[in-house]
Enzyme design. Structure first.
Site, PDB file in Angstrom:
ATOM      1  N   HIS A 151       0.520 -11.803   1.814  1.00  0.00           N
ATOM      2  CA  HIS A 151      -0.536 -11.042   1.124  1.00  0.00           C
ATOM      3  C   HIS A 151      -1.344 -11.880   0.126  1.00  0.00           C
ATOM      4  CE1 HIS A 151      -1.555  -6.595   0.138  1.00  0.00           C
ATOM      5  NE2 HIS A 151      -2.584  -7.365  -0.116  1.00  0.00           N
TER       6      HIS A 151
ATOM      7  N   TYR B 133       0.838  -1.215   0.000  1.00  0.00           N
ATOM      8  CA  TYR B 133       0.000   0.000   0.000  1.00  0.00           C
ATOM      9  C   TYR B 133       0.871   1.263   0.000  1.00  0.00           C
ATOM     10  CZ  TYR B 133      -3.720  -3.228   1.516  1.00  0.00           C
ATOM     11  OH  TYR B 133      -4.611  -4.272   1.632  1.00  0.00           O
TER      12      TYR B 133
END
Ligand SMILES: NC(=O)C1=CN([C@@H]2O[C@H](COP(=O)(O)OP(=O)(O)OC[C@H]3O[C@@H](n4cnc5c(N)ncnc54)[C@H](OP(=O)(O)O)[C@@H]3O)[C@@H](O)[C@H]2O)C=CC1
Ligand SMILES: O=C(O)C(=O)[C@@H](O)[C@H](O)C(=O)CO
Length: 276
Positions: free
Chosen positions: A106, A48
């Site tokens: 992830h 991010y």
């Protein structure tokens, strides 16, 4: 706020705060507001590019670091040894924190076949005290079975896409049977057309709640932990106001049947999707 208890005994709020796309000054401000508004579980990721904003938001907020549960995630391009430990350490440097409460893989990225290696790195990071709890995102039963077989350690958390249009019944059942808490990413379907669904509108009206509040409550009643993202105070506060009503079994069923085989927001099927 009410809490779940993970298999390892860690207490975790039933609702957390997503931070995807909260970057820079405005991102740090939104994260600070979320904490001051009552969120205690924060979700970020190396990818991010906002672990710095996350750390700044935490330092600026009026809540002690030790009262927060901070999550980040290891991206697929760093799964192979020795990249994984140094990427996790970089996450800590970026955030300015000296430990994460939760660190997740992830994506399984099955074509690379490196997720077991990465999982071993998270186990080592936990043993070294850099992370309190380790888990995964987007793992299917076959991926989780492999972690168990090859390392003997199952994740505490599996964070997956989950909302009324994609309710993940089978994965939820697998997770529950294996004492893995399911977290819901994009719990609001990224504010898609789903928020205008007539069934959801009709049910929400009867409870004097918004459609978003109904959805978050439905997720909690499925024993799932949603992590809605919001950049503004009004939505952040409204999304926390879901602990004063209960959806009946018959209304839960009406929401359960809204799921669709192709209900994913971005067609990211972990059986094939690769993210670096
Ligand atoms: N592990 C993984 O692979 C993934 C993890 N995630 C995590 O999950 C989090 C949540 O998912 P995300 O994709 O952000 O999507 P969400 O489903 O949380 O939706 C976010 C959108 O909903 C809007 N919104 C929030 N609250 C309200 C409200 N009360 N009324 C109307 N609109 C509202 C937000 O707008 P506004 O900001 O204006 O309020 C934003 O546009 C992410 O931020 C990230 O942390 C997400 C994707 C993948
Ligand atoms: O936001 C995340 O955590 C992701 O894994 C991304 O894949 C996100 O879902 C996305 O859509 C990026 O385009």
């Amino acid at each position: 706020m009410e809490y779940y208890t993970l298999a390892n005994g860690m207490r975790i709020p039933q609702l957390g705060f997503g931070t995807y796309k909260l970057n820079g000054f405005s991102g740090a401000m939104a994260i600070k507001s979320a904490i001051n508004n009552g969120y205690r579980l924060l979700d970020s990721a190396y990818n991010y590019e906002n672990e710095g904003a996350l750390g700044q938001g935490i330092r600026d907020a009026d809540v002690r670091r030790s009262d927060l549960l901070v999550t980040s995630k290891l991206p697929g391009r760093y799964y192979a040894h020795p990249k994984a430990p140094s990427a996790l350490q970089e996450s800590l440097y970026r955030s300015g924190l000296d430990y994460f409460d939760i660190y997740l893989l992830h994506w399984p990225n099955p074509q690379d076949d490196q997720y077991v290696e990465a999982w071993n790195a998270l186990i080592a990071a936990q043993q070294a005290g850099l992370v309190r709890t380790i888990g995964v995102c987007n793992f299917l039963p076959a991926h989780l079975d492999r972690l168990q077989q090859e390392t003997g350690v199952l994740p505490q958390i599996n964070q997956i896409e989950l909302h009324p249009y994609f309710n993940q019944l089978e994965q939820r059942q697998y997770d529950e049977e294996h004492n893995i808490l399911t977290e819901a990413w994009s719990p609001l379907g990224r504010a898609s057309e789903m928020l205008k669904d007539p069934t959801l509108i009709e049910i929400a009206k009867r409870y004097h709640k918004t459609v978003v509040q109904l959805i978050l409550r439905w997720e909690i009643q499925l024993n799932v932990l949603p992590i809605p993202k919001s950049s503004n105070d009004r939505n952040q506060l409204s999304n926390l106001d879901v602990f004063d009503f209960t959806i009946t079994a018959s209304d839960m069923d009406k929401i359960n049947v809204l799921t669709k085989p192709d209900g994913r927001t971005h067609n990211q099927d972990p059986a094939t999707y690769q993210e670096f």
